[in-house]
Each structure stands twice: as structure tokens, then as C-alpha cells.
Design a protein around this motif. Structure first.
Motif, PDB file in Angstrom:
ATOM      1  N   ARG A  22       0.856  -1.265  -0.102  1.00 57.41           N
ATOM      2  CA  ARG A  22      -0.008  -0.072  -0.002  1.00 57.41           C
ATOM      3  C   ARG A  22       0.937   1.307  -0.091  1.00 57.41           C
ATOM      4  O   ARG A  22       0.575   2.270  -0.665  1.00 57.41           O
ATOM      5  CB  ARG A  22      -0.840   0.115   1.187  1.00 57.41           C
ATOM      6  CG  ARG A  22      -1.671   1.061   1.361  1.00 57.41           C
ATOM      7  CD  ARG A  22      -2.803   1.155   2.563  1.00 57.41           C
ATOM      8  NE  ARG A  22      -3.228   2.376   2.868  1.00 57.41           N
ATOM      9  CZ  ARG A  22      -4.231   2.968   2.131  1.00 57.41           C
ATOM     10  NH1 ARG A  22      -4.528   2.434   0.864  1.00 57.41           N
ATOM     11  NH2 ARG A  22      -4.463   4.121   2.395  1.00 57.41           N
ATOM     12  N   ARG A  23       1.920   1.411   0.799  1.00 57.65           N
ATOM     13  CA  ARG A  23       2.694   2.424   0.609  1.00 57.65           C
ATOM     14  C   ARG A  23       3.366   2.659  -0.505  1.00 57.65           C
ATOM     15  O   ARG A  23       3.700   3.896  -1.147  1.00 57.65           O
ATOM     16  CB  ARG A  23       3.749   2.547   1.862  1.00 57.65           C
ATOM     17  CG  ARG A  23       3.040   2.142   3.340  1.00 57.65           C
ATOM     18  CD  ARG A  23       2.426   3.473   3.623  1.00 57.65           C
ATOM     19  NE  ARG A  23       3.411   4.789   3.732  1.00 57.65           N
ATOM     20  CZ  ARG A  23       2.729   6.033   3.950  1.00 57.65           C
ATOM     21  NH1 ARG A  23       1.505   6.150   4.019  1.00 57.65           N
ATOM     22  NH2 ARG A  23       3.756   6.961   3.890  1.00 57.65           N
ATOM     23  N   ASN A  24       3.936   1.523  -0.989  1.00 50.85           N
ATOM     24  CA  ASN A  24       4.600   1.643  -2.449  1.00 50.85           C
ATOM     25  C   ASN A  24       3.466   2.404  -3.654  1.00 50.85           C
ATOM     26  O   ASN A  24       3.692   3.181  -4.145  1.00 50.85           O
ATOM     27  CB  ASN A  24       5.052   0.317  -3.276  1.00 50.85           C
ATOM     28  CG  ASN A  24       5.757   0.423  -4.139  1.00 50.85           C
ATOM     29  OD1 ASN A  24       6.586   1.170  -4.503  1.00 50.85           O
ATOM     30  ND2 ASN A  24       5.470  -0.768  -5.043  1.00 50.85           N
ATOM     31  N   TYR A  25       2.320   1.909  -3.169  1.00 57.24           N
ATOM     32  CA  TYR A  25       1.118   2.380  -4.272  1.00 57.24           C
ATOM     33  C   TYR A  25       0.870   3.826  -3.864  1.00 57.24           C
ATOM     34  O   TYR A  25       0.820   4.650  -4.915  1.00 57.24           O
ATOM     35  CB  TYR A  25       0.203   1.499  -3.752  1.00 57.24           C
ATOM     36  CG  TYR A  25      -1.318   1.687  -4.638  1.00 57.24           C
ATOM     37  CD1 TYR A  25      -1.501   1.360  -5.831  1.00 57.24           C
ATOM     38  CD2 TYR A  25      -2.159   2.717  -4.027  1.00 57.24           C
ATOM     39  CE1 TYR A  25      -2.589   1.627  -6.392  1.00 57.24           C
ATOM     40  CE2 TYR A  25      -3.318   3.162  -4.693  1.00 57.24           C
ATOM     41  CZ  TYR A  25      -3.754   2.405  -5.995  1.00 57.24           C
ATOM     42  OH  TYR A  25      -4.773   2.760  -6.633  1.00 57.24           O
ATOM     43  N   LEU A  26       0.973   4.273  -2.765  1.00 55.66           N
ATOM     44  CA  LEU A  26       0.645   5.685  -2.425  1.00 55.66           C
ATOM     45  C   LEU A  26       1.675   6.531  -2.852  1.00 55.66           C
ATOM     46  O   LEU A  26       1.485   7.648  -3.388  1.00 55.66           O
ATOM     47  CB  LEU A  26       0.281   5.745  -1.027  1.00 55.66           C
ATOM     48  CG  LEU A  26      -1.136   5.214  -0.358  1.00 55.66           C
ATOM     49  CD1 LEU A  26      -1.081   5.208   0.948  1.00 55.66           C
ATOM     50  CD2 LEU A  26      -2.174   5.886  -1.196  1.00 55.66           C
ATOM     51  N   VAL A  27       3.000   6.142  -2.628  1.00 47.82           N
ATOM     52  CA  VAL A  27       4.070   7.209  -2.985  1.00 47.82           C
ATOM     53  C   VAL A  27       4.426   7.134  -4.249  1.00 47.82           C
ATOM     54  O   VAL A  27       4.540   8.341  -4.683  1.00 47.82           O
ATOM     55  CB  VAL A  27       5.295   6.539  -2.496  1.00 47.82           C
ATOM     56  CG1 VAL A  27       6.793   7.176  -2.801  1.00 47.82           C
ATOM     57  CG2 VAL A  27       5.470   6.468  -0.689  1.00 47.82           C
ATOM     58  N   ASN A  28       4.038   6.103  -5.022  1.00 47.53           N
ATOM     59  CA  ASN A  28       3.929   6.317  -6.623  1.00 47.53           C
ATOM     60  C   ASN A  28       2.720   6.563  -7.165  1.00 47.53           C
ATOM     61  O   ASN A  28       2.345   6.483  -8.435  1.00 47.53           O
ATOM     62  CB  ASN A  28       4.218   5.043  -7.240  1.00 47.53           C
ATOM     63  CG  ASN A  28       5.778   4.525  -6.759  1.00 47.53           C
ATOM     64  OD1 ASN A  28       6.544   5.014  -7.478  1.00 47.53           O
ATOM     65  ND2 ASN A  28       5.962   3.754  -5.919  1.00 47.53           N
ATOM     66  N   ASP A  29       1.642   7.273  -6.297  1.00 54.38           N
ATOM     67  CA  ASP A  29       0.229   7.638  -6.821  1.00 54.38           C
ATOM     68  C   ASP A  29      -0.312   6.525  -7.976  1.00 54.38           C
ATOM     69  O   ASP A  29      -0.917   7.098  -8.881  1.00 54.38           O
ATOM     70  CB  ASP A  29       0.662   9.014  -7.677  1.00 54.38           C
ATOM     71  CG  ASP A  29       1.009  10.109  -6.899  1.00 54.38           C
ATOM     72  OD1 ASP A  29       0.735  10.187  -5.770  1.00 54.38           O
ATOM     73  OD2 ASP A  29       1.832  10.805  -7.371  1.00 54.38           O
ATOM     74  N   GLY A  30      -0.252   5.346  -7.273  1.00 56.16           N
ATOM     75  CA  GLY A  30      -0.839   4.150  -7.992  1.00 56.16           C
ATOM     76  C   GLY A  30      -0.410   3.673  -9.058  1.00 56.16           C
ATOM     77  O   GLY A  30      -0.631   2.706  -9.676  1.00 56.16           O
ATOM     78  N   VAL A  31       1.141   4.195  -9.427  1.00 61.88           N
ATOM     79  CA  VAL A  31       1.721   3.336 -10.377  1.00 61.88           C
ATOM     80  C   VAL A  31       2.699   2.528  -9.737  1.00 61.88           C
ATOM     81  O   VAL A  31       3.799   2.917  -9.040  1.00 61.88           O
ATOM     82  CB  VAL A  31       2.649   4.396 -11.326  1.00 61.88           C
ATOM     83  CG1 VAL A  31       3.471   3.619 -12.196  1.00 61.88           C
ATOM     84  CG2 VAL A  31       1.438   5.168 -11.881  1.00 61.88           C
ATOM     85  N   VAL A  32       2.654   1.337  -9.859  1.00 62.75           N
ATOM     86  CA  VAL A  32       3.444   0.047  -9.313  1.00 62.75           C
ATOM     87  C   VAL A  32       4.467  -0.244 -10.334  1.00 62.75           C
ATOM     88  O   VAL A  32       3.963  -1.235 -11.121  1.00 62.75           O
ATOM     89  CB  VAL A  32       2.809  -0.940  -8.472  1.00 62.75           C
ATOM     90  CG1 VAL A  32       3.566  -1.817  -8.089  1.00 62.75           C
ATOM     91  CG2 VAL A  32       1.936  -0.362  -7.519  1.00 62.75           C
ATOM     92  N   GLU A  33       5.722   0.270 -10.485  1.00 58.29           N
ATOM     93  CA  GLU A  33       6.591  -0.306 -11.301  1.00 58.29           C
ATOM     94  C   GLU A  33       7.117  -1.585 -11.255  1.00 58.29           C
ATOM     95  O   GLU A  33       7.029  -2.320 -12.029  1.00 58.29           O
ATOM     96  CB  GLU A  33       7.787   0.911 -11.398  1.00 58.29           C
ATOM     97  CG  GLU A  33       7.255   2.301 -12.025  1.00 58.29           C
ATOM     98  CD  GLU A  33       8.503   3.077 -11.645  1.00 58.29           C
ATOM     99  OE1 GLU A  33       9.533   2.581 -11.511  1.00 58.29           O
ATOM    100  OE2 GLU A  33       8.413   4.286 -12.087  1.00 58.29           O
ATOM    101  N   ASN A  34       7.450  -1.949  -9.941  1.00 56.06           N
ATOM    102  CA  ASN A  34       7.855  -3.291  -9.728  1.00 56.06           C
ATOM    103  C   ASN A  34       6.704  -4.164  -8.792  1.00 56.06           C
ATOM    104  O   ASN A  34       6.467  -3.577  -7.654  1.00 56.06           O
ATOM    105  CB  ASN A  34       9.351  -3.248  -9.044  1.00 56.06           C
ATOM    106  CG  ASN A  34      10.368  -2.759  -9.944  1.00 56.06           C
ATOM    107  OD1 ASN A  34      10.518  -2.988 -10.957  1.00 56.06           O
ATOM    108  ND2 ASN A  34      11.038  -1.861  -9.170  1.00 56.06           N
ATOM    109  N   ASP A  35       5.968  -5.215  -9.370  1.00 49.48           N
ATOM    110  CA  ASP A  35       5.117  -5.919  -8.884  1.00 49.48           C
ATOM    111  C   ASP A  35       5.573  -7.029  -8.181  1.00 49.48           C
ATOM    112  O   ASP A  35       5.460  -8.171  -8.983  1.00 49.48           O
ATOM    113  CB  ASP A  35       3.883  -6.046  -9.892  1.00 49.48           C
ATOM    114  CG  ASP A  35       2.757  -6.764  -9.117  1.00 49.48           C
ATOM    115  OD1 ASP A  35       2.863  -7.175  -8.121  1.00 49.48           O
ATOM    116  OD2 ASP A  35       1.826  -6.923  -9.668  1.00 49.48           O
ATOM    117  N   PRO A  36       6.036  -7.246  -6.982  1.00 52.58           N
ATOM    118  CA  PRO A  36       6.530  -8.335  -6.629  1.00 52.58           C
ATOM    119  C   PRO A  36       5.537  -9.617  -6.562  1.00 52.58           C
ATOM    120  O   PRO A  36       5.880 -10.925  -6.462  1.00 52.58           O
ATOM    121  CB  PRO A  36       7.132  -8.146  -5.194  1.00 52.58           C
ATOM    122  CG  PRO A  36       6.062  -6.974  -4.699  1.00 52.58           C
ATOM    123  CD  PRO A  36       5.992  -6.070  -5.972  1.00 52.58           C
TER     124      PRO A  36
END
Length: 261
Positions: A234-248
Motif C-alpha cells: 500500500r505504501r508503495n502504491y501511495l508514494v507512486n500515486d497508484g503506479v507500481v513499477e515493480n510488482d513483487p
């Protein structure tokens, strides 16, 4: 939905233990196509948790506080509070956080987001009767959820190791620092004067924990892993404004599909 924590004895225990159980809504923060039931067993974030032994100990402590204090009070609150009143209370406290959304949007040079948050605060505080009604959402002004942890991430500060805080729950080194800045950052809570502010904070804490009860049945498998993985996603999602470049999670799904052949 924006949430903040405040110091103060019992209130800290209530709000902190609530956040400790708040990984976010899996349906809205996990990548598309990822089943939340696989999150607990994922090792995608193991490298981000070098202090797992310490973190699990603090997590168990927070669980005891939640199980014996926060959750029973929250259940009682839901039992006696009509749904419209419950919704109005949540809207009121969310509206108080809009000023913090505004300031952090400005820190991140997000002019449009700052304008939207300003509009939300103005319209909800007036037409929404001090924020009891979320009229801004009906006006197509969505909440711009920002905090100083996100601001640090926006300017390139590394998230650091995952960290479970006593009473305050899941965090990271970066988010812990951001939490301290947010506490001293002027916001809507400054509009409530003492001693009324302490009653308001207590109600806020109970309302926060009550709002999370409906997510309990979504936590599967190892509870610690589920909350950790969903929080970091979620934090990764929020910091990147919904753009998740690396999806583990997606990468792990691909590996599992390859193993089937």
C-alpha cells in the motif's frame, strides 16, 4: 481513507492498536489480478524485514492490546451507533485531515492535488456541515491521501527496513520519521480546543478501530506476513500515486506459472 495518530494514554493504545491491524483494503491496494489469499504466504518483502524477530515480538504485544481493549470497545461502539451517525463521525475526522493533505501535496509540488484537497475541506466544512457529510466526493473531488512519509518518498528518500512500533503498529524507518513531522504539522485538529480535543481524539480512535472490523475476515494465513506485505504494498502504491513499477506479487505469480510447465 486518511488516518492519523495522537499521543495520550488510553487513546494512544486504542488508535495505535487499531493501526496495527490496518493493512489497508486489500481489494484497493493490491495489484490487479492478485488474490489477497496469496499475500500471507508471499516472500516478496522478506528482504525489507531484516528485524523480523523484533517486529514479531512487538506485533504480538500489539495483538494483545487490540484483542483485549481496542476490538471489544469497537464492537460495542458499532452495536450502539446507527450507521448514519457512524458514517458522519468518520467523515468529520477525515475532513480534519484535509489540511495535512494540502500541506503535503504542496511539499510534493502537486498543485492540482492541493487544490482538490482545499476544495474538499472548504465544501465539506460548509455544505457538509463541518465535514459530517462528504459532499465533495459527490462533486467528483476525490480524496488526495498524502502524508510526510509519502513526501519523503516522493523526494527519493529510501523506505528503509520494515518496523513494527509498540502501540503504533506497522511502519518503516521512513514512515516513522514522517509520522513525527505530521504530528507537528498544523492541521484541522488544531481547530478543536482542549479539553474537547481529548474527547474528540478518543472518539476518533474508537471510530477508527470500528471501521476496520469489516476487514478482519480478509486476513488469511500468517497474520504478521499478511499485514506486513499489504502495508508495504500500500505504501508503495501511495508514494507512486497508484503506479507500481515493480510488482513483487505478480513476479511471484509468473514464477509459479512457469513451475507448472
Amino acid at each position: 481513507m486518511r488516518r492519523r495518530l495522537f499521543p495520550g494514554g488510553l487513546v494512544l493504545l486504542m488508535a495505535g492498536s487499531a493501526l496495527a491491524q490496518a493493512p489497508g483494503d486489500p481489494d484497493s491496494t493490491l495489484p490487479e489480478g492478485v488474490d489477497s489469499s496469496t499475500v500471507a504466504d508471499s516472500s516478496a518483502y522478506d528482504d525489507d524485514d531484516p528485524w523480523e524477530g523484533f517486529n514479531r515480538g512487538v506485533f504480538r504485544f500489539n495483538e494483545v492490546i487490540d484483542r483485549n481493549l481496542a476490538k471489544p470497545v469497537a464492537r460495542g461502539y458499532n452495536a450502539v451507533t446507527p450507521t448514519p451517525v457512524n458514517t458522519g463521525v468518520s467523515n468529520f475526522f477525515n475532513n480534519l485531515g484535509e489540511l495535512n493533505n494540502i500541506s503535503n501535496s504542496l511539499f510534493q509540488a502537486k498543485g492540482e492535488a492541493a487544490l482538490i484537497s482545499t476544495g474538499r475541506f472548504v465544501f465539506n466544512s460548509t455544505f457538509g456541515i463541518l465535514g459530517l457529510f462528504d459532499v465533495a466526493s459527490y462533486m467528483e473531488l476525490p480524496e488526495q491521501e498524502e502524508d510526510f512519509g509519502q513526501t519523503l518518498g516522493y523526494w527519493g528518500v529510501d523506505t528503509g527496513p520494515y518496523l513494527v512500533l509498540p502501540f503504533l503498529g506497522p511502519s518503516t524507518v521512513r514512515d516513522s520519521a514522517g509520522m513525527g513531522v505530521d504530528y507537528f504539522n498544523p492541521d484541522g485538529w488544531d481547530l478543536i480546543e482542549s479539553p474537547e480535543s481529548y474527547y474528540a481524539i478518543g472518539l476518533y480512535a474508537v471510530d477508527l478501530r470500528a471501521s476496520l472490523l469489516s476487514y478482519e475476515d480478509r486476513i488469511t494465513g500468517d497474520r504478521y506476513n499478511f499485514i506486513r506485505n499489504t502495508y508495504l504494498q500500500r505504501r508503495n502504491y501511495l508514494v507512486n500515486d497508484g503506479v507500481v513499477e515493480n510488482d513483487p506479487f505478480a513476479e511471484q505469480d509468473e514464477d509459479l506459472m512457469l513451475d507448472d510447465f
